[in-house]
Design a protein around this motif. Structure first.
Motif, PDB file in Angstrom:
ATOM      1  N   THR A 227       8.081   2.193  18.765  1.00 47.99           N
ATOM      2  CA  THR A 227       7.500   1.400  17.687  1.00 47.99           C
ATOM      3  C   THR A 227       6.051   1.036  18.005  1.00 47.99           C
ATOM      4  OG1 THR A 227       9.642   0.503  17.039  1.00 47.99           O
ATOM      5  CG2 THR A 227       7.704  -0.761  16.390  1.00 47.99           C
ATOM      6  N   VAL A 228       5.192   1.089  16.988  1.00 50.74           N
ATOM      7  CA  VAL A 228       3.776   0.793  17.146  1.00 50.74           C
ATOM      8  C   VAL A 228       3.401  -0.388  16.264  1.00 50.74           C
ATOM      9  CG1 VAL A 228       1.422   1.654  16.806  1.00 50.74           C
ATOM     10  CG2 VAL A 228       3.211   3.198  17.674  1.00 50.74           C
ATOM     11  N   ARG A 229       2.666  -1.327  16.854  1.00 53.42           N
ATOM     12  CA  ARG A 229       2.135  -2.465  16.103  1.00 53.42           C
ATOM     13  C   ARG A 229       0.604  -2.376  16.095  1.00 53.42           C
ATOM     14  NH1 ARG A 229       5.855  -6.699  15.476  1.00 53.42           N
ATOM     15  NH2 ARG A 229       7.783  -6.400  16.678  1.00 53.42           N
ATOM     16  N   THR A 230       0.017  -2.637  14.944  1.00 51.03           N
ATOM     17  CA  THR A 230      -1.435  -2.669  14.838  1.00 51.03           C
ATOM     18  C   THR A 230      -1.815  -3.572  13.674  1.00 51.03           C
ATOM     19  OG1 THR A 230      -3.434  -1.286  14.712  1.00 51.03           O
ATOM     20  CG2 THR A 230      -1.583  -0.640  13.327  1.00 51.03           C
ATOM     21  N   HIS A 231      -3.087  -3.614  13.330  1.00 55.73           N
ATOM     22  CA  HIS A 231      -3.522  -4.438  12.206  1.00 55.73           C
ATOM     23  C   HIS A 231      -4.799  -3.850  11.626  1.00 55.73           C
ATOM     24  CE1 HIS A 231      -5.814  -6.140  15.598  1.00 55.73           C
ATOM     25  NE2 HIS A 231      -6.759  -6.373  14.690  1.00 55.73           N
ATOM     26  N   VAL A 232      -5.162  -4.321  10.442  1.00 62.75           N
ATOM     27  CA  VAL A 232      -6.368  -3.845   9.777  1.00 62.75           C
ATOM     28  C   VAL A 232      -6.908  -4.957   8.891  1.00 62.75           C
ATOM     29  CG1 VAL A 232      -5.218  -2.923   7.700  1.00 62.75           C
ATOM     30  CG2 VAL A 232      -7.317  -1.849   8.551  1.00 62.75           C
ATOM     31  N   GLU A 233      -8.212  -4.909   8.618  1.00 59.19           N
ATOM     32  CA  GLU A 233      -8.822  -5.900   7.737  1.00 59.19           C
ATOM     33  C   GLU A 233      -8.667  -5.480   6.275  1.00 59.19           C
ATOM     34  OE1 GLU A 233     -12.828  -5.789   9.433  1.00 59.19           O
ATOM     35  OE2 GLU A 233     -12.598  -7.921   9.879  1.00 59.19           O
ATOM     36  N   VAL A 234      -8.479  -6.481   5.427  1.00 60.41           N
ATOM     37  CA  VAL A 234      -8.361  -6.255   3.982  1.00 60.41           C
ATOM     38  C   VAL A 234      -9.358  -7.160   3.279  1.00 60.41           C
ATOM     39  CG1 VAL A 234      -6.844  -6.401   1.974  1.00 60.41           C
ATOM     40  CG2 VAL A 234      -5.921  -5.640   4.171  1.00 60.41           C
ATOM     41  N   TYR A 235     -10.165  -6.567   2.406  1.00 54.94           N
ATOM     42  CA  TYR A 235     -11.185  -7.343   1.684  1.00 54.94           C
ATOM     43  C   TYR A 235     -10.657  -7.809   0.336  1.00 54.94           C
ATOM     44  CZ  TYR A 235     -15.445  -8.664  -0.735  1.00 54.94           C
ATOM     45  OH  TYR A 235     -16.390  -9.367  -1.427  1.00 54.94           O
ATOM     46  N   VAL A 236     -10.738  -9.115   0.114  1.00 56.45           N
ATOM     47  CA  VAL A 236     -10.391  -9.723  -1.170  1.00 56.45           C
ATOM     48  C   VAL A 236     -11.585 -10.571  -1.594  1.00 56.45           C
ATOM     49  CG1 VAL A 236      -8.840 -11.282  -2.410  1.00 56.45           C
ATOM     50  CG2 VAL A 236      -7.928  -9.746  -0.650  1.00 56.45           C
ATOM     51  N   PRO A 237     -12.229 -10.242  -2.723  1.00 51.98           N
ATOM     52  CA  PRO A 237     -13.428 -10.984  -3.131  1.00 51.98           C
ATOM     53  C   PRO A 237     -13.145 -12.466  -3.331  1.00 51.98           C
ATOM     54  CG  PRO A 237     -13.150  -8.999  -4.454  1.00 51.98           C
ATOM     55  CD  PRO A 237     -11.889  -9.183  -3.670  1.00 51.98           C
ATOM     56  N   PRO A 238     -14.091 -13.325  -2.985  1.00 56.16           N
ATOM     57  CA  PRO A 238     -13.919 -14.760  -3.234  1.00 56.16           C
ATOM     58  C   PRO A 238     -14.025 -15.055  -4.726  1.00 56.16           C
ATOM     59  CG  PRO A 238     -16.138 -14.316  -2.455  1.00 56.16           C
ATOM     60  CD  PRO A 238     -15.392 -13.023  -2.358  1.00 56.16           C
ATOM     61  N   PRO A 239     -13.586 -16.230  -5.158  1.00 57.78           N
ATOM     62  CA  PRO A 239     -13.610 -16.555  -6.592  1.00 57.78           C
ATOM     63  C   PRO A 239     -15.002 -16.473  -7.210  1.00 57.78           C
ATOM     64  CG  PRO A 239     -12.258 -18.135  -5.382  1.00 57.78           C
ATOM     65  CD  PRO A 239     -12.938 -17.290  -4.362  1.00 57.78           C
ATOM     66  N   GLU A 240     -16.045 -16.726  -6.419  1.00 53.47           N
ATOM     67  CA  GLU A 240     -17.405 -16.729  -6.983  1.00 53.47           C
ATOM     68  C   GLU A 240     -18.013 -15.331  -7.118  1.00 53.47           C
ATOM     69  OE1 GLU A 240     -17.686 -17.966  -2.577  1.00 53.47           O
ATOM     70  OE2 GLU A 240     -16.370 -18.292  -4.300  1.00 53.47           O
ATOM     71  N   ALA A 241     -17.322 -14.281  -6.661  1.00 51.96           N
ATOM     72  CA  ALA A 241     -17.843 -12.920  -6.816  1.00 51.96           C
ATOM     73  C   ALA A 241     -17.950 -12.588  -8.297  1.00 51.96           C
ATOM     74  CB  ALA A 241     -16.935 -11.925  -6.103  1.00 51.96           C
ATOM     75  N   ASP A 242     -19.144 -12.117  -8.707  1.00 47.71           N
ATOM     76  CA  ASP A 242     -19.404 -11.935 -10.137  1.00 47.71           C
ATOM     77  C   ASP A 242     -19.781 -10.511 -10.514  1.00 47.71           C
ATOM     78  OD1 ASP A 242     -21.792 -11.922  -8.768  1.00 47.71           O
ATOM     79  OD2 ASP A 242     -22.890 -13.107 -10.240  1.00 47.71           O
ATOM     80  N   LEU A 243     -19.697  -9.577  -9.562  1.00 49.60           N
ATOM     81  CA  LEU A 243     -20.123  -8.213  -9.849  1.00 49.60           C
ATOM     82  C   LEU A 243     -19.440  -7.252  -8.880  1.00 49.60           C
ATOM     83  CD1 LEU A 243     -22.155  -6.437 -11.537  1.00 49.60           C
ATOM     84  CD2 LEU A 243     -23.734  -6.680  -9.618  1.00 49.60           C
ATOM     85  N   LEU A 244     -18.991  -6.141  -9.405  1.00 46.78           N
ATOM     86  CA  LEU A 244     -18.400  -5.071  -8.601  1.00 46.78           C
ATOM     87  C   LEU A 244     -19.418  -3.947  -8.482  1.00 46.78           C
ATOM     88  CD1 LEU A 244     -16.002  -3.428  -7.348  1.00 46.78           C
ATOM     89  CD2 LEU A 244     -15.365  -2.819  -9.700  1.00 46.78           C
ATOM     90  N   VAL A 245     -19.627  -3.451  -7.255  1.00 47.63           N
ATOM     91  CA  VAL A 245     -20.538  -2.341  -7.013  1.00 47.63           C
ATOM     92  C   VAL A 245     -19.732  -1.174  -6.457  1.00 47.63           C
ATOM     93  CG1 VAL A 245     -22.585  -1.531  -5.793  1.00 47.63           C
ATOM     94  CG2 VAL A 245     -22.439  -3.927  -6.531  1.00 47.63           C
TER      95      VAL A 245
END
Length: 372
Positions: free
Chosen positions: A136-154
């Motif tokens: 068995t292998v354990r690892t992790h990764v970062e996940v980006y979730v925009p904050p509420p004040e984010a007003d534009l997607l690029v």
């Protein structure tokens, strides 16, 4: 001799980067997991990755140095995706289990039923991978979730938009990346400050999502990570690469424009409450794909920025005809010879700060004055 030393340095550094993903197993071999940085919203998150079976490294091979790196490159070449492994992903109190496909890939679409913290943008996803015949292998990764004040997607292309000659001339791109000065030889002038300005917004604190797409295969993921880091370009999920593996069932990779269109649809649906900017180049199909996106999502696309990568008059005329199709919409198509023109339009639209615009102008002028 100077050129020979440069190429020797290039080979050494390139081999080290290519071998880097293999080193996490401490030469033991067996099952290994490579997750790619994830993304999402407060409603759902997406995490992709691949599970491999790779060979162990003999004790005669030293732990460090060129010989070790070369052996690890060989292990990378001959490793294989591991099918039917069980992948459990947990973020906060949310959890989902999926199986890897025949090539070892997993694609987790995890609905969020327990709210994630809103005071941070990057969240840790814990990953547990198990299969009956493997440790068995354990690892992790970062996940980006925009904050509420984010007003534009690029959403931005990478090849010939952020970096020079991307996948079209792989060896030249790699030479620029690992031998020449990275900020002078790999990224277009002003790209780092432009994307930083778009990420921060007028408030300088917006932390907008920037999602990058490439025509290249997942195998170059680590090199793109290195490229972004050394060029100080805002980190975002490098999501949209393709698997180029050739098989009798699937002898060719999927067409790049179809792949890009589907992924942009996915992003616009995920971030349904945000307007969007699309950035690409004139050399491929970006303008045509982006125009279709504008038609499919009226009033969602604020601007299309196309970097001019050649002086083909027929191509410029074709892009002008596409621009004419936007008459009557709220979207502008800007064909830009440099990052300054993009930054000036973005500032006029109220999408970046005056400080961001000045930083782009300063970086481009510095490159013009010191091109070597």
């Amino acid at each position: 001799m100077g050129l020979l030393r440069q190429w020797a340095s290039f080979a050494k550094r390139l081999v080290h980067v290519i071998s880097k993903p293999i080193k996490g197993d401490s030469s033991r071999g067996g099952m290994v997991v490579h997750p790619y940085r994830g993304y999402g919203s407060q409603n759902e998150i997406f995490v992709m990755g691949r599970v491999f079976r790779q060979a162990a490294l003999g004790r005669a091979i030293p732990r460090h140095g060129m010989l070790r790196d070369t052996a690890d490159v060989a292990r990378r070449i001959f490793r294989r995706g591991l099918a039917d492994a069980q992948v459990e992903v947990r973020i906060g109190d949310n959890q989902l289990c999926v199986s890897t496909d025949r090539d070892g890939y997993f694609d987790v679409h995890l609905p969020i039923s327990h709210t994630l913290p809103i005071d941070v943008s990057w969240h840790r996803a814990d990953i547990l991978v198990h299969r009956a015949d493997q440790t068995t292998v354990r690892t992790h990764v970062e996940v980006y979730v925009p904050p509420p004040e984010a007003d534009l997607l690029v959403i931005s292309d990478i090849d010939d938009t952020v970096m020079f000659t991307g996948v079209a001339e792989k060896l030249k791109m790699l030479y620029r990346l690992f031998v020449k000065k990275p900020h002078r030889r790999t990224a277009f002038p002003g790209v780092a400050s432009l994307y930083q300005a778009l990420h921060r917004g007028v408030s300088e604190r917006a932390e907008r999502p920037i999602l990058y797409v490439s025509r290249g295969p997942w195998a170059i993921y680590e090199m793109l990570e290195t490229f972004f880091q050394i060029n100080r370009i805002p980190v975002g999920p490098i999501l949209f690469l393709r698997e180029w593996g050739i098989s009798w069932r699937r002898p060719w990779p999927r067409r790049a424009e179809e792949h890009k269109r589907d992924l942009i649809d996915r992003m616009l649906t995920l971030y349904h409450d945000m307007p969007c900017i699309l950035i690409g180049d004139s050399g491929q199909h970006d303008p045509e794909v982006y125009i279709e996106i504008v038609k499919a999502y009226p009033n969602r696309i604020k601007a299309i920025y196309i970097r001019r990568v050649d002086k083909n008059s027929k191509r410029e005329a074709a892009i002008q005809r596409l621009r004419d199709e936007l008459v009557g919409t709220q979207c502008d198509l800007v064909l830009a010879v440099d990052s300054i023109l993009i930054a000036e339009h973005a500032h006029a639209q109220g999408d970046i700060s005056i400080h961001g615009l000045q930083a782009v102008k300063r970086d481009v002028e510095e490159h013009r004055n010191n091109p070597a």
